[in-house]
Design an enzyme around this catalytic site. Structure first.
Site, PDB file in Angstrom:
ATOM      1  N   LYS A   1       0.836  -1.201   0.000  1.00 36.81           N
ATOM      2  CA  LYS A   1       0.000   0.000   0.000  1.00 36.81           C
ATOM      3  C   LYS A   1       0.873   1.255   0.000  1.00 36.81           C
ATOM      4  O   LYS A   1       2.057   1.236   0.343  1.00 36.81           O
ATOM      5  CB  LYS A   1      -0.926  -0.009   1.216  1.00 36.81           C
ATOM      6  CG  LYS A   1      -2.039  -1.052   1.149  1.00 36.81           C
ATOM      7  CD  LYS A   1      -3.105  -0.667   0.153  1.00 36.81           C
ATOM      8  CE  LYS A   1      -4.242  -1.665   0.053  1.00 36.81           C
ATOM      9  NZ  LYS A   1      -5.173  -1.608   1.185  1.00 36.81           N
TER      10      LYS A   1
ATOM     11  N   ARG B   1      -4.061  -9.827   3.766  1.00 36.19           N
ATOM     12  CA  ARG B   1      -4.192  -9.864   2.306  1.00 36.19           C
ATOM     13  C   ARG B   1      -2.855  -9.426   1.705  1.00 36.19           C
ATOM     14  O   ARG B   1      -2.471  -8.265   1.825  1.00 36.19           O
ATOM     15  CB  ARG B   1      -5.323  -8.944   1.854  1.00 36.19           C
ATOM     16  CG  ARG B   1      -5.638  -8.971   0.355  1.00 36.19           C
ATOM     17  CD  ARG B   1      -6.830  -8.063   0.074  1.00 36.19           C
ATOM     18  NE  ARG B   1      -7.262  -8.122  -1.309  1.00 36.19           N
ATOM     19  CZ  ARG B   1      -6.799  -7.345  -2.288  1.00 36.19           C
ATOM     20  NH1 ARG B   1      -5.852  -6.438  -2.015  1.00 36.19           N
ATOM     21  NH2 ARG B   1      -7.251  -7.452  -3.514  1.00 36.19           N
TER      22      ARG B   1
END
Length: 319
Positions: A250, A284
C-alpha cells in the site's frame, strides 16, 4: 552459564515482569467454517493471496489479466500455502467504472477453474450484487466488498447464500476520488462506520458468524491515518469480528519508506506482523511465500503454534 545450570524464567522482579500471554482479540465466533475449510482464528492467521484480472491493477499492472495467467497465479498461491485467494475484476482506484457484465466475465471463469481444482477459500473483490451472485454460484465462498456496502442489494445476496461477507471501511463512492480525508479520531470513526455496516448486514440476514471486518488501510485515508490504524488495530479487533489487514504494498508503506511499489515487501511484512500482534487474523498479501513464512513465525512467537521441529540445543551435543 555452566552446563546443567538451571535457567530462570525471568530476570525481572515479579512486579515488573510482563505477561507471557499474547493479545487475543475477543472474537464472538472464533471458529469459522468458510466453504470446505475451518479456521480457529483464536490460534490461526489466514493468508489471503491477491489475484487481479484487470489490465490496470494497483500492484501487478495487468500481469494476471489474461485468463490462463490468472488461473496459474491462483494455483501457484495455493501451492505456496495461501489459505485463500482473493480474485478481483475491477480496481479500487478512481477511474471509469468497469461494466458489471465485463466484471462477471473477468472473475467468474477464474473462480470456476480454481474451485474445480482446489478447496481453498475463494473470495471475490466486488461491490456489485450481480457480480457477487454469479461468483457465489461459481464457487466463491467470500465476498470482499471494499466499499462498505455501497450496493444495498449486496448484503441480501450474501445472506441468501452460505458465503462470508468482508465489510471494509471506505467513504467515497466506488471509483470516485476523496481528496484530503479528515477524521476526528480515525480509529473511533472507522469503528463506528464498521459497526453501523454490521448492523445493516445483519438486518439483511447475514449472521454475525459470516462477517469479517477490514479497516481499509489507505482507502480514503492518508499515510498517517493508515499508520495509526495499524498501531491501534487492537481497537478494531476488539469489536469482536475477525479482522482483515490489507496492507500489502500500500501507499502508506511506500510513503513511509520512500519506496516504489516494487520495493515494499519488507515494509508490507512488517505492517502485517504488527497487525497480527494487534489482533488481525487475516492478511491480504501479494508475496505469498514470504507472507506465509512471516505469519507462521508470528504465530509461533505468540504461542499459537509449535515450531515445525526442535533440534537446536535440545540434546547432549550442541547442534
Amino acid at each position: 552459564m555452566p552446563t546443567g545450570s538451571p535457567t530462570r524464567a525471568s530476570t525481572l522482579p515479579p512486579s515488573e515482569a510482563r505477561s507471557a500471554e499474547p493479545y487475543l482479540p475477543p472474537l464472538r465466533v472464533p471458529v469459522r467454517t468458510i466453504g470446505a475449510r475451518t479456521f480457529d482464528f483464536s490460534r490461526r492467521v489466514a493468508v489471503m493471496a491477491v489475484v487481479n484480472r484487470t489490465p490496470d491493477s494497483f500492484f501487478d499492472q495487468g500481469r494476471t489479466y489474461a485468463f490462463d495467467r490468472a488461473v496459474d497465479a491462483c494455483f501457484e498461491a495455493v501451492a505456496l500455502g495461501a489459505d485463500w485467494v482473493d480474485i478481483g475484476g475491477a480496481p479500487f482506484a478512481p477511474g471509469e467504472p468497469v461494466p458489471v457484465e465485463e466484471e462477471v466475465e473477468r472473475v467468474v471463469p477464474v473462480v470456476e477453474a480454481l474451485r474445480a481444482g482446489s478447496d481453498v477459500v475463494i473470495s471475490v473483490d466486488t461491490f456489485h450484487s450481480t457480480v457477487a451472485r454469479h461468483a457465489i454460484a461459481a464457487g466463491a465462498t467470500v465476498i470482499n466488498d471494499t466499499t462498505g456496502l455501497s450496493d444495498p442489494e449486496l448484503a441480501p445476496v450474501v445472506a441468501d447464500s452460505d458465503a462470508t461477507l468482508v465489510i471494509t471501511h471506505s467513504l467515497a463512492e466506488p471509483r470516485r476520488p476523496y481528496p484530503r480525508p479528515h477524521y476526528d479520531d480515525v480509529v473511533a470513526d472507522v469503528s463506528r462506520f464498521l459497526l453501523e455496516r454490521v448492523d445493516r448486514a445483519m438486518a439483511a440476514g447475514v449472521p454475525e458468524e459470516r462477517i469479517i471486518l477490514d479497516p481499509g488501510h489507505d482507502l480514503n485515508k492518508n499515510t498517517l491515518h493508515s499508520l495509526e490504524l495499524t498501531r491501534r488495530l487492537s481497537e478494531i479487533a476488539d469489536l469482536g469480528f475477525p479482522t482483515l489487514a490489507a496492507v500489502s504494498n500500500k501507499d502508506f508503506v511506500g510513503e513511509t519508506l520512500d519506496a516504489p511499489r516494487s520495493e515494499r515487501l519488507e515494509g508490507s511484512l512488517a505492517a502485517a506482523v504488527i497487525s497480527v500482534m494487534n489482533g488481525a487474523r487475516i492478511v491480504r498479501m501479494h508475496d505469498v511465500r514470504a507472507s506465509v513464512a512471516a505469519m507462521r513465525m508470528t504465530e509461533a512467537v505468540l504461542g499459537l503454534r509449535a515450531p515445525a521441529y526442535l533440534k537446536h540445543n535440545m540434546g547432549d551435543v550442541n547442534d
